[in-house]
Scaffold this motif. Structure first.
Motif, PDB file in Angstrom:
ATOM      1  N   GLN A 166      -4.504   5.751   6.661  1.00 47.88           N
ATOM      2  CA  GLN A 166      -5.155   6.614   5.684  1.00 47.88           C
ATOM      3  C   GLN A 166      -6.637   6.795   6.044  1.00 47.88           C
ATOM      4  O   GLN A 166      -7.155   7.913   6.001  1.00 47.88           O
TER       5      GLN A 166
ATOM      6  N   ALA B 229      -2.955   1.626   5.004  1.00 53.39           N
ATOM      7  CA  ALA B 229      -4.349   1.872   4.610  1.00 53.39           C
ATOM      8  C   ALA B 229      -5.184   2.252   5.837  1.00 53.39           C
ATOM      9  O   ALA B 229      -6.021   3.153   5.772  1.00 53.39           O
TER      10      ALA B 229
ATOM     11  N   ARG C 104      -7.101   3.642  -1.807  1.00 52.92           N
ATOM     12  CA  ARG C 104      -5.736   3.279  -1.420  1.00 52.92           C
ATOM     13  C   ARG C 104      -5.039   2.888  -2.705  1.00 52.92           C
ATOM     14  O   ARG C 104      -5.653   2.345  -3.621  1.00 52.92           O
TER      15      ARG C 104
ATOM     16  N   PRO D 121     -10.641  -1.052   2.159  1.00 55.69           N
ATOM     17  CA  PRO D 121     -10.355  -0.991   0.729  1.00 55.69           C
ATOM     18  C   PRO D 121     -11.017  -2.187   0.048  1.00 55.69           C
ATOM     19  O   PRO D 121     -11.071  -3.278   0.609  1.00 55.69           O
TER      20      PRO D 121
ATOM     21  N   THR E 268       0.861  -1.173   0.000  1.00 53.41           N
ATOM     22  CA  THR E 268       0.000   0.000   0.000  1.00 53.41           C
ATOM     23  C   THR E 268       0.898   1.223   0.000  1.00 53.41           C
ATOM     24  O   THR E 268       1.864   1.287   0.759  1.00 53.41           O
TER      25      THR E 268
END
Length: 162
Positions: free
Chosen positions: A73, A70, A135, A111, A20
């Protein structure tokens, strides 16, 4: 974890990794985008709210592992939206999160992996973010990698698959 794989590439323990994107510069590494995977809110079919803010504020929240890039994020985007979720657990396996949502334990943001099968009809799916957030999956290897031609061939084949 992507961070561990990136370090192994930097330490020359492995030649290449698919990770990622950390959205930070990895010193001495080149990064090539493979694909973008949408971040999606998963909710049980019983959820009646339609706005992402209402859904996220009202229901128990299952974190996608925040040790992952991820997960970081997702946490960052929630903070930017000033959304305060009600966490009940944190899990790293996407299949486990899907099963928990399907069984009405809570909601999550995850994701959607490229090539993954569709979610169960017991799950509602909403785009996360406006505009929708993603992502990025990237392939990394070291700059001046003596096996760069092999890495480039792998990258070329991966791009044909997505």
């Amino acid at each position: 974890l992507s961070s561990e794989l990136a370090q192994k590439v930097r330490d020359r323990e492995i030649d290449v990794a698919i990770i990622t994107d950390a959205e930070i510069t990895l010193p001495d590494c080149r990064s090539q985008l493979i694909c973008k995977e949408p971040l999606q809110i998963l909710a049980p079919k019983s959820v009646t709210e339609t706005s992402q803010t209402e859904i996220l504020n009202k229901h128990p929240f299952i974190w996608f592992d925040r040790r992952t890039w991820a997960g970081n994020q997702i946490e960052k985007h929630l903070s930017e939206l000033r959304v305060h979720v009600k966490p009940v657990m944190e899990i790293s396996a996407l299949a486990a999160i899907e099963a928990l949502v399907e069984n009405e334990i809570g909601i999550s943001i995850v994701p959607k992996p490229v090539g993954a099968k569709p979610y169960s009809d017991k799950i509602k799916v909403f785009d996360f973010g406006s505009p929708p957030k993603f992502r990025k999956l990237v392939m990394i290897d070291r700059e001046n990698n003596p096996r760069a031609s092999i890495c480039d061939a792998l990258y070329s084949e991966l791009c044909k698959l997505v």
